[in-house]
Design an enzyme around this catalytic site. Structure first.
Site, mmCIF file in Angstrom:
data_model
loop_
_atom_site.group_PDB
_atom_site.id
_atom_site.type_symbol
_atom_site.label_atom_id
_atom_site.label_comp_id
_atom_site.label_asym_id
_atom_site.label_seq_id
_atom_site.Cartn_x
_atom_site.Cartn_y
_atom_site.Cartn_z
ATOM 1 N N SER A 100 14.362 11.723 -6.571
ATOM 2 C CA SER A 100 14.498 13.111 -6.988
ATOM 3 C C SER A 100 13.659 13.435 -8.220
ATOM 4 O O SER A 100 13.064 14.517 -8.306
ATOM 5 C CB SER A 100 15.979 13.425 -7.257
ATOM 6 O OG SER A 100 16.523 12.537 -8.217
ATOM 7 N N GLU A 159 7.201 0.459 -3.339
ATOM 8 C CA GLU A 159 7.083 0.813 -4.756
ATOM 9 C C GLU A 159 6.512 -0.349 -5.553
ATOM 10 O O GLU A 159 5.611 -0.170 -6.388
ATOM 11 C CB GLU A 159 8.447 1.214 -5.313
ATOM 12 C CG GLU A 159 8.925 2.581 -4.830
ATOM 13 C CD GLU A 159 10.334 2.909 -5.266
ATOM 14 O OE1 GLU A 159 10.717 4.087 -5.137
ATOM 15 O OE2 GLU A 159 11.060 2.000 -5.726
#
Length: 222
Positions: free
Chosen positions: A31, A104
């Site tokens: 987010s 990631e």
């Protein structure tokens, strides 16, 4: 919008200041990163392209007109921007709450600069309150869980979730993370583990930490 959303938006906007123009960058997942993507698109800054860490981030890049490239397309990634579930004062992190820890970590390992974007709730003296995500090959899930129990952890399967690479996530509570780098390597040596969410080998270089009074820039040794 909640107060925490406001902090995430603030952190994302501040991070845009560290985006090198006309370079390739990496972008994480979550987010806070979504606010960063929005701020980057609105900033007028141009990048050659962005390496995405997840399908969700790829969709955001497409939505905001930021060109996506793969690691196979580029020689180097000038900077990587990502959030954290926890980050300590040495800028070591727990990541993977969104399940994208494998990609990631791959992208982070290629970047010249790692910029972590977070709100103050994520900044901790010691890692471990947030359960550590461990990505596992489904066939080896039970084997890995038993080994994690031996390390003092309490693994729980993330029910109904499959990573973009087709694997499963064990969220592990109760681990002693007083030596993050040692534990990161120890877990990754368990057969069947694909990757874990400790980012102790690939720490952040810069932390953008949003507090109610503004966004603070934290660097180790500064």
């Amino acid at each position: 919008m909640t107060a925490q959303d406001d902090l995430k938006r603030m952190a994302g906007a501040k991070a845009v200041e560290f985006v090198p123009e006309d370079e390739y960058i990496g972008i994480g997942t979550g987010s806070t990163v979504n606010y960063f993507i929005q701020a980057l698109a609105a900033s007028g800054k141009t990048v050659k392209g962005a390496v995405s860490s997840s399908n969700a981030t790829s969709a955001m890049l497409e939505k905001y007109g930021i060109p996506e490239v793969t690691l196979s397309d580029v020689v180097r990634v000038a900077a990587y921007f990502d959030g954290a579930d926890e980050v300590n004062h040495s800028l070591q992190m727990i990541k993977g709450g969104g399940g994208a820890l494998l990609r990631e970590k791959i992208v982070a390992s290629t970047a010249d600069l790692f910029v972590c974007i977070a709100d103050e709730s994520k900044y901790v003296a010691r890692l471990g309150k947030f359960p550590l995500p461990v990505e596992v090959i489904p066939h080896a899930r039970s084997l890995v869980a038993r080994q994690l129990l031996k390390l003092g952890g309490e693994p729980q399967l993330r029910v109904g979730f499959t990573t973009d690479s087709g694997n499963e996530i064990l969220d592990v509570s109760g681990l002693d993370i007083s030596r993050p780098l040692t534990l990161e390597d120890e877990i990754n040596q368990i057969p069947g583990v694909v990757e874990n969410g400790l980012f102790a080998r690939y720490t952040a270089d810069i932390l953008i930490l949003a507090r109610p009074g503004g966004a603070e820039v934290i660097k180790i040794g500064v």
